[in-house]
Enzyme design. Structure first.
Site, PDB file in Angstrom:
ATOM      1  CE1 TYR A 130       1.127   7.639  -6.557  1.00 49.09           C
ATOM      2  CE2 TYR A 130      -0.418   8.254  -8.281  1.00 49.09           C
ATOM      3  CZ  TYR A 130      -0.155   7.664  -7.059  1.00 49.09           C
ATOM      4  OH  TYR A 130      -1.182   7.091  -6.345  1.00 49.09           O
ATOM      5  CG  ASN A 145      -1.390   1.365   1.611  1.00 50.48           C
ATOM      6  OD1 ASN A 145      -2.306   1.907   0.988  1.00 50.48           O
ATOM      7  ND2 ASN A 145      -0.750   1.986   2.602  1.00 50.48           N
TER       8      ASN A 145
HETATM    9  N1  LIG Z   1      -5.186   9.143  -1.923  1.00 52.26           N
HETATM   10  C1  LIG Z   1      -5.570   8.890  -3.145  1.00 52.26           C
HETATM   11  O1  LIG Z   1      -6.426   9.597  -3.718  1.00 52.26           O
HETATM   12  C2  LIG Z   1      -5.038   7.699  -3.879  1.00 52.26           C
HETATM   13  C3  LIG Z   1      -5.556   7.426  -5.159  1.00 52.26           C
HETATM   14  C4  LIG Z   1      -5.084   6.322  -5.843  1.00 52.26           C
HETATM   15  C5  LIG Z   1      -4.111   5.517  -5.268  1.00 52.26           C
HETATM   16  N2  LIG Z   1      -3.622   5.821  -4.037  1.00 52.26           N
HETATM   17  C6  LIG Z   1      -2.600   4.919  -3.491  1.00 52.26           C
HETATM   18  O2  LIG Z   1      -3.013   4.458  -2.211  1.00 52.26           O
HETATM   19  C7  LIG Z   1      -1.867   4.147  -1.416  1.00 52.26           C
HETATM   20  C8  LIG Z   1      -1.980   4.838  -0.078  1.00 52.26           C
HETATM   21  O3  LIG Z   1      -1.984   6.244  -0.311  1.00 52.26           O
HETATM   22  P1  LIG Z   1      -2.560   7.302   0.733  1.00 52.26           P
HETATM   23  O4  LIG Z   1      -3.493   8.159  -0.014  1.00 52.26           O
HETATM   24  O5  LIG Z   1      -2.981   6.621   1.967  1.00 52.26           O
HETATM   25  O6  LIG Z   1      -1.239   8.163   0.969  1.00 52.26           O
HETATM   26  P2  LIG Z   1      -0.629   8.838   2.271  1.00 52.26           P
HETATM   27  O7  LIG Z   1      -1.700   9.294   3.178  1.00 52.26           O
HETATM   28  O8  LIG Z   1       0.337   9.840   1.755  1.00 52.26           O
HETATM   29  O9  LIG Z   1       0.136   7.633   2.994  1.00 52.26           O
HETATM   30  C9  LIG Z   1       1.226   7.036   2.357  1.00 52.26           C
HETATM   31  C10 LIG Z   1       1.757   5.906   3.220  1.00 52.26           C
HETATM   32  O10 LIG Z   1       2.937   5.398   2.561  1.00 52.26           O
HETATM   33  C11 LIG Z   1       4.007   5.423   3.499  1.00 52.26           C
HETATM   34  N3  LIG Z   1       5.313   5.666   2.901  1.00 52.26           N
HETATM   35  C12 LIG Z   1       5.655   6.651   2.049  1.00 52.26           C
HETATM   36  N4  LIG Z   1       6.980   6.624   1.836  1.00 52.26           N
HETATM   37  C13 LIG Z   1       7.482   5.599   2.573  1.00 52.26           C
HETATM   38  C14 LIG Z   1       8.774   5.069   2.789  1.00 52.26           C
HETATM   39  N5  LIG Z   1       9.863   5.610   2.227  1.00 52.26           N
HETATM   40  N6  LIG Z   1       8.923   3.999   3.596  1.00 52.26           N
HETATM   41  C15 LIG Z   1       7.845   3.458   4.225  1.00 52.26           C
HETATM   42  N7  LIG Z   1       6.587   3.929   4.069  1.00 52.26           N
HETATM   43  C16 LIG Z   1       6.419   4.987   3.255  1.00 52.26           C
HETATM   44  C17 LIG Z   1       3.679   6.571   4.432  1.00 52.26           C
HETATM   45  O11 LIG Z   1       4.444   6.428   5.625  1.00 52.26           O
HETATM   46  P3  LIG Z   1       5.206   7.665   6.342  1.00 52.26           P
HETATM   47  O12 LIG Z   1       4.225   8.171   7.365  1.00 52.26           O
HETATM   48  O13 LIG Z   1       6.417   7.060   6.930  1.00 52.26           O
HETATM   49  O14 LIG Z   1       5.500   8.681   5.289  1.00 52.26           O
HETATM   50  C18 LIG Z   1       2.179   6.384   4.604  1.00 52.26           C
HETATM   51  O15 LIG Z   1       1.908   5.412   5.566  1.00 52.26           O
HETATM   52  C19 LIG Z   1      -0.651   4.597  -2.231  1.00 52.26           C
HETATM   53  O16 LIG Z   1      -0.072   3.499  -2.898  1.00 52.26           O
HETATM   54  C20 LIG Z   1      -1.248   5.559  -3.234  1.00 52.26           C
HETATM   55  O17 LIG Z   1      -0.467   5.657  -4.398  1.00 52.26           O
HETATM   56  C21 LIG Z   1      -4.062   6.874  -3.318  1.00 52.26           C
END
Ligand SMILES: NC(=O)c1ccc[n+]([C@@H]2O[C@H](COP(=O)([O-])OP(=O)(O)OC[C@H]3O[C@@H](n4cnc5c(N)ncnc54)[C@H](OP(=O)(O)O)[C@@H]3O)[C@@H](O)[C@H]2O)c1
Length: 240
Positions: free
Chosen positions: A142, A75
């Site tokens: 991305y 994730n």
């Molecule tokens: N939000 C959207 O609209 C959306 C849409 C489509 C797909 N997605 C996908 O859904 C997934 C979750 O996204 P989200 O929206 O929940 O994003 P988010 O709130 O920014 O959370 C991202 C997560 O990834 C972790 N992460 C980032 N860099 C890291 C690293 N170097 N090592 C370990 N962990 C790391 C972060 O941990 P830290 O706290 O340590 O940074 C956090 O737990 C992602 O794959 C994203 O691409 C999201």
């Protein structure tokens, strides 16, 4: 017991998925990432910075010989810098590809190798994005890394089919547009770096963002269906 490895449980979608799973005492969650505030008797956290490939290579999955199912949810993700090519810091470019593509591929590879002999549903869920099929300006890292995870998933799905592995399932899921820090980061980009920023502001203003909890429930429903489908396979090797 159902075992779930989930990367990125500190916030957003990963945290919501973990919290939903932990409502059921039959689930045990192992979070992978830089931090987590989840405190639960069925949760443990393994520190891994997914941008650092040496740390990812050192990570080891547990044996879980008595598990009913084992699931890996890749994730964790990052937009990386929202900038046009030619203006991106090289280290930031490498680290974002590591988080979104190379680390999930390493974890998937290890997961398949380590659970080869486990004749129980083994499911890998790669969180993808609509950006994997849309060439948004400013999002080269991305969009490309998410397109890569789609193809990586497709190839492994094909390999599992050819090997006739009834227990291994792999899917890439685009979860929709979710109200998380990632969306705030998109809306705070400069219009010079991302021409479609107004559209993302409009999605927020018109209340079209999904909550992380709703997205988590959608994904878990999907995973449960996959695991149920896998469980219905009969393992003839066990009865010989
Ligand atoms: N939000 C959207 O609209 C959306 C849409 C489509 C797909 N997605 C996908 O859904 C997934 C979750 O996204 P989200 O929206 O929940 O994003 P988010 O709130 O920014 O959370 C991202 C997560 O990834 C972790 N992460 C980032 N860099 C890291 C690293 N170097 N090592 C370990 N962990 C790391 C972060 O941990 P830290 O706290 O340590 O940074 C956090 O737990 C992602 O794959 C994203 O691409 C999201």
């Amino acid at each position: 017991m159902n075992i779930y490895y989930i990367s990125g449980t500190s916030r957003g979608l990963g945290r919501a998925i973990a919290e939903e799973l932990l409502k059921d005492s039959n689930n045990f969650v192992i979070g992978l990432g830089r931090k987590s505030e989840i405190s639960h008797s069925n949760y443990i956290h393994k520190y891994v910075d997914l941008a650092d490939l040496d740390q990812v290579r050192r990570f080891r999955f547990g044996d879980h010989l008595k598990a009913d199912t084992v699931t890996l949810i890749n994730n964790a993700g990052t937009l990386g810098p929202i900038k046009y090519a030619g203006e991106i810091n090289s280290i930031e470019l490498i680290e974002a590809f590591n988080v979104n593509l190379i680390s999930p591929a390493l974890l998937t590879n290890d997961f398949i190798r380590d659970y080869k002999a486990l004749h129980k549903p083994k499911t890998i869920v790669n969180i993808s994005s609509g950006a994997s099929v849309n060439a948004y300006d400013g999002w080269s890292i991305y969009c490309t890394s998410k397109a890569g995870i789609n193809m990586y998933t497709d190839v492994i799905k094909n390999e599992a089919k050819i090997r006739k592995d009834p227990f291994l399932k792999i899917v890439a899921v685009a979860p929709g547009i979710i109200e998380t820090d990632m969306q705030s980061q998109i809306r705070s980009a400069s219009k010079n770096d991302f021409s479609m920023i107004d559209k993302f502001q409009e999605i927020k203003d018109s209340g079209q963002l999904k909550s992380a909890q709703v997205s988590a429930l959608d994904i878990l429903k999907f995973v449960a269906e996959i695991n149920a489908e896998t469980a219905s396979f009969v393992d003839i090797r066990d009865s010989q």
